[in-house]
Design a protein around this motif. Structure first.
Motif, PDB file in Angstrom:
ATOM      1  N   THR A 163      38.872  45.344  -6.836  1.00 57.13           N
ATOM      2  CA  THR A 163      37.976  44.749  -5.857  1.00 57.13           C
ATOM      3  C   THR A 163      37.819  45.681  -4.659  1.00 57.13           C
ATOM      4  N   GLY A 164      36.851  45.373  -3.818  1.00 53.33           N
ATOM      5  CA  GLY A 164      36.615  46.175  -2.627  1.00 53.33           C
ATOM      6  C   GLY A 164      37.391  45.708  -1.420  1.00 53.33           C
ATOM      7  N   ALA A 193      39.880  55.397   0.018  1.00 54.76           N
ATOM      8  CA  ALA A 193      38.837  55.327  -1.014  1.00 54.76           C
ATOM      9  C   ALA A 193      37.737  54.330  -0.656  1.00 54.76           C
ATOM     10  N   GLY A 194      37.832  53.715   0.539  1.00 53.09           N
ATOM     11  CA  GLY A 194      36.788  52.804   0.994  1.00 53.09           C
ATOM     12  C   GLY A 194      37.123  51.337   0.896  1.00 53.09           C
ATOM     13  N   ILE A 195      38.331  51.013   0.388  1.00 54.78           N
ATOM     14  CA  ILE A 195      38.740  49.614   0.265  1.00 54.78           C
ATOM     15  C   ILE A 195      39.084  49.056   1.648  1.00 54.78           C
ATOM     16  N   ALA A 196      38.701  47.816   1.888  1.00 49.11           N
ATOM     17  CA  ALA A 196      39.102  47.112   3.109  1.00 49.11           C
ATOM     18  C   ALA A 196      40.441  46.439   2.847  1.00 49.11           C
ATOM     19  N   VAL A 197      41.440  46.731   3.679  1.00 49.10           N
ATOM     20  CA  VAL A 197      42.787  46.214   3.457  1.00 49.10           C
ATOM     21  C   VAL A 197      43.254  45.400   4.657  1.00 49.10           C
ATOM     22  N   ALA A 198      43.673  44.164   4.402  1.00 48.08           N
ATOM     23  CA  ALA A 198      44.371  43.362   5.402  1.00 48.08           C
ATOM     24  C   ALA A 198      45.786  43.170   4.890  1.00 48.08           C
ATOM     25  N   ILE A 199      46.776  43.493   5.720  1.00 45.94           N
ATOM     26  CA  ILE A 199      48.153  43.457   5.268  1.00 45.94           C
ATOM     27  C   ILE A 199      49.040  42.797   6.319  1.00 45.94           C
TER      28      ILE A 199
END
Length: 262
Positions: A163-164, A193-199
């Protein structure tokens, strides 16, 4: 490229969540998750991190406020479409049936069943398992794995979902030092790589070292949001956590370090 040029994938505005319609455990919280960035949610226990995470994932209903995915209301997106848009890693990854590790990772491909993308399932599953170093665990029942091994298999499943947007709730909590750093590097690669990450992180030093943006929660409210070094100052950490700290640059990298004052 300025921050305003980066696409906002997930946005929550004015989110309030109440316990049984009473006390607010999240109060007028707002956050933006952007493509190509790691956005860390930090704060003491009970601050509202996992609740805000659940709202972003679409799993926790809000009493008020709005959540959108690529500008569309999140609650109007079909579950199947949502599963192809964002992948969610929860704190608890309990698997009570003796599925093999490979079978668990392959579950991440379920949203793409009977679609053209499913033709690449084998390659994607293998690549995700290689990235988290769990290929040797493939034939083993997941119930036989250690907590850290299970955590890496669960992360592999999320990566295989392709997923993105990645939503990761304390993915390093059960990991040793090496695998903690390996996972954070892998998350960095996903963002690059352009993925949006919430951690969600408890480790403030990991947030300072790896995140592009930090939201600090305190008592269900957003205490600050912005660049990690601007948010995680010694004064603010002490005010929110109730613990005096020193924040100083690493002697080799210059990245700020947080050390409890003893």
């Amino acid at each position: 490229m300025s921050a305003t040029d980066i696409a906002v994938r997930l946005a929550a505005t004015g989110i309030t969540v109440r316990v049984g319609g009473g006390r607010a455990i999240l109060d007028e919280a707002s956050i933006e998750i952007r493509a190509g960035e790691i956005h860390a949610l930090v704060g003491p226990n009970g601050a509202g991190k996992s609740t805000l995470f659940g709202v972003l994932a679409g799993d926790v209903p809000a009493a008020s406020g709005e959540v959108s995915l690529d500008g569309a209301p999140l609650d109007g997106i079909r579950a199947a479409d949502l599963a192809r848009a964002r992948a969610v890693l929860l704190q608890e990854n309990a698997v009570t049936f003796p599925f093999t590790s490979e079978q668990v990772v392959r579950m991440g491909r379920a949203p793409w069943a009977r679609m053209e993308a499913s033709a690449d399932d084998d390659e994607i599953v293998a690549a995700a398992m290689a990235a988290t170093e769990v290929l040797p665990l493939g034939p083993r029942p997941v119930t036989s794995l250690s907590g850290g091994e299970r955590a890496r298999v669960a992360l592999s499943r999320v990566l295989a979902q392709s997923t993105g947007i990645l939503l990761l709730d304390e993915p390093t909590a059960a990991l040793d030092l090496k695998h903690h750093e390996d996972v954070m590097r892998l998350v960095r690669e996903q963002a690059d790589a352009g993925i949006a990450v919430a951690i969600v992180l408890h480790d403030l030093n990991a947030a300072l070292a790896h995140a592009d943006r930090v939201t600090l929660l305190d008592g269900g409210r957003v205490a600050a949001t912005g660049a990690p070094a601007e948010v995680l100052t010694a004064a603010r950490i002490e005010a929110v956590y109730g613990q005096a700290v020193d924040v100083f640059p690493h002697p080799l990298t210059g990245v700020p370090l947080v050390v409890a004052r003893r």
